[in-house]
Design a protein around this motif. Structure first.
Motif, mmCIF file in Angstrom:
data_model
loop_
_atom_site.group_PDB
_atom_site.id
_atom_site.type_symbol
_atom_site.label_atom_id
_atom_site.label_comp_id
_atom_site.label_asym_id
_atom_site.label_seq_id
_atom_site.Cartn_x
_atom_site.Cartn_y
_atom_site.Cartn_z
ATOM 1 N N PRO A 19 37.924 13.260 -23.418
ATOM 2 C CA PRO A 19 36.804 14.299 -23.699
ATOM 3 C C PRO A 19 36.926 15.462 -23.036
ATOM 4 C CG PRO A 19 35.890 12.041 -23.234
ATOM 5 C CD PRO A 19 37.310 12.128 -22.824
ATOM 6 N N GLY A 57 39.844 17.176 -22.620
ATOM 7 C CA GLY A 57 40.943 17.645 -23.491
ATOM 8 C C GLY A 57 42.335 17.463 -22.765
ATOM 9 N N CYS A 107 30.530 9.940 -26.580
ATOM 10 C CA CYS A 107 31.522 11.145 -26.981
ATOM 11 C C CYS A 107 31.898 10.658 -28.621
ATOM 12 C CB CYS A 107 32.741 11.036 -26.185
ATOM 13 S SG CYS A 107 33.871 9.469 -26.405
ATOM 14 N N THR A 137 34.530 9.949 -31.216
ATOM 15 C CA THR A 137 36.013 9.158 -31.151
ATOM 16 C C THR A 137 36.586 9.169 -32.454
ATOM 17 O OG1 THR A 137 35.196 7.860 -29.212
ATOM 18 C CG2 THR A 137 37.213 7.290 -30.151
ATOM 19 N N HIS A 191 41.177 9.928 -29.813
ATOM 20 C CA HIS A 191 41.030 11.311 -29.454
ATOM 21 C C HIS A 191 39.387 11.351 -29.191
ATOM 22 C CE1 HIS A 191 41.574 16.051 -30.276
ATOM 23 N NE2 HIS A 191 40.835 15.688 -29.214
ATOM 24 N N GLN A 192 38.937 12.034 -27.989
ATOM 25 C CA GLN A 192 37.601 12.059 -27.911
ATOM 26 C C GLN A 192 37.025 13.362 -27.583
ATOM 27 O OE1 GLN A 192 37.227 8.898 -24.992
ATOM 28 N NE2 GLN A 192 36.337 7.440 -26.303
ATOM 29 N N THR A 193 35.837 13.561 -27.945
ATOM 30 C CA THR A 193 35.054 14.926 -27.557
ATOM 31 C C THR A 193 33.518 14.668 -27.299
ATOM 32 O OG1 THR A 193 34.562 15.469 -30.094
ATOM 33 C CG2 THR A 193 36.382 16.591 -29.296
ATOM 34 N N TRP A 194 33.062 15.364 -26.166
ATOM 35 C CA TRP A 194 31.777 15.250 -25.722
ATOM 36 C C TRP A 194 30.840 15.475 -26.850
ATOM 37 C CZ3 TRP A 194 31.645 12.047 -21.996
ATOM 38 C CH2 TRP A 194 32.405 12.049 -20.933
ATOM 39 N N THR A 219 28.458 14.785 -20.813
ATOM 40 C CA THR A 219 29.559 15.243 -19.851
ATOM 41 C C THR A 219 29.548 14.444 -18.442
ATOM 42 O OG1 THR A 219 30.979 16.930 -19.077
ATOM 43 C CG2 THR A 219 28.688 17.270 -18.557
#
Length: 415
Positions: free
Chosen positions: A315, A317, A375, A377, A398-401, A406
């Motif tokens: 998350p 990057g 997050c 995914t 691939h993960q993002t918050w 956070t």
């Protein structure tokens, strides 16, 4: 389709570990999410509903019915159903309701968040409830309104349009889904209090009153539905009672992956990406809680399911090799031991993109005590050169918050 009340039905406020709802979550995401509907039907307003979501490990429903059946919304964005609003406007005037209720000293107005366009909510003592409801109903009829007064929880009094209520909202949804050719094969209604009784009156609906159901609901059942074999009083509390009902009515699988003591060796006779995602994160939770008896076996599992060329973008990057993070996971064994640490996945949607490859998207959440992190995914899973009994291979993650989630310490976040 499961239509469930929240407080003391799906959510057990006397279960600090949230095990009941977590068991349901794992079962739903592994076996039902891809082709079924999850509907939350709550007396809570949108404000208090969103607050509850922050406090407990709740899944994201496909449809949310709030404010005792006076608001219906869809999806993550909670898009309101305007057609339902038109239905509720018939013979309803909120101003007149407020005028008449102000004449009853026994009624105490609930908080501002609970006062909605088609709902007025009060507190009233149990011994005064029946008398107040009778007189109030008469006064509102004289003013030309057609309302419904619901008493639940031994203290809550809600005034709604006659066409409103949890049951009417469900009937409306059934009619709408049928017109769209999407009516589910089965519907299971789940509740614990008086405002849930209506759910059990809808034709062809199965019903479960959870073990901890309140006296008012049990009394309604004894007076109105004691011979209805489609309604049961569960032996289990809250979400565990819902799981029991799924099995009792033979609606589908009712063994939650959380209930498998040897999940590491659990085998399937066919590839099931949703099940593999749920299994992976349950094992990761058990690893960090020091609940896996054979550590080397678990590390061998990771080496087997992570593609040698697999990549992971965390998350923050940062891109890493999937095999490179096995060492980090190894070092975190038991780091959450003795803590109220839980992991769950939500909205697991696999899409097969060729004969042996799936694209899967889902939300992964962690809770330690009262704090939650989440997050979004996406993952690519492959069955190429893998036997179904061995699981599936993770090729890319691939993960993002999400939602402002956070953590300052990336070392404590894994996949």
């Amino acid at each position: 389709m499961i239509v469930s009340d929240l407080d003391h039905t799906m959510v057990d406020h006397h279960d600090p570990e949230n095990l009941s709802i977590l068991r349901f979550n794992a079962l739903w995401e592994a076996k039902y999410r891809h082709d079924s509907l999850l509907v939350f039907s709550t007396g809570r307003s949108p404000t208090l509903y969103k607050q509850l979501r922050k406090e407990h490990p709740m899944l994201t429903p496909d449809i949310t019915i709030m404010s005792v059946g006076t608001e219906i919304t869809y999806g993550n964005a909670m898009v309101p159903d305007e057609g339902w609003v038109d239905v509720l406007n018939h013979k309803w005037d909120k101003k007149i309701v407020i005028e008449e209720t102000s004449k009853f000293s026994e009624l105490t107005l609930q908080s501002e968040t609970e006062q909605r366009p088609h709902k007025a909510s009060f507190y009233v003592k149990k011994e005064k409830a029946q008398e107040v409801m009778k007189k109030l109903s008469e006064s509102l009829v004289k003013r030309g309104l057609d309302v419904k007064i619901i008493y639940s929880g031994g203290m809550d009094l809600d005034i709604l349009p006659q066409g409103a209520g949890k049951g009417q909202a469900l009937a409306y949804l059934h009619k709408k889904l049928k017109a769209e050719g999407k009516l589910p094969q089965n519907t299971l209604a789940c509740g614990d209090s008086g405002n849930d009784a209506e759910l059990f009156t809808i034709p062809d609906v199965y019903g479960v009153m959870v073990k901890n159901a309140q006296e008012e609901l049990l009394q309604w059942h004894a007076e109105n539905a004691k011979d209805n074999s489609k309604i049961i009083h569960a032996d289990e509390r809250c979400a565990a009672g819902i799981i029991q009902a799924i099995g009792h009515f033979k609606l589908g699988p009712n063994t939650s992956p959380r209930d498998l003591p040897d999940l590491l060796n659990a085998k399937l006779d066919r590839f099931d990406p949703a099940y593999e995602v749920v299994k992976f994160y349950l094992l990761l939770e058990r690893w960090q809680r020091a609940e896996i008896q054979n550590p080397e076996h678990y590390l061998d599992y990771l080496k087997a399911v992570f593609s040698p060329s697999g990549a992971y973008i965390n998350p923050f990057g940062v891109e890493q090799s999937l095999h490179d993070i096995i060492g980090s996971i190894k070092n975190c064994s038991g780091d959450k031991k003795g803590k109220q640490y839980r992991v769950w996945v939500d909205q697991v949607f696999p899409v097969q993109i060729d004969s042996d490859t799936w694209f899967v998207k889902f939300k992964k959440s962690e809770q330690t005590g009262e704090g939650q992190q989440c997050c979004f995914t996406t993952a690519i899973l492959s069955s190429k050169d893998v036997k179904s009994s061995q699981g599936i291979s993770w090729v890319h993650v691939h993960q993002t918050w999400m939602d402002g989630s956070t953590t300052s310490d990336g070392k404590n976040w894994f996949l």
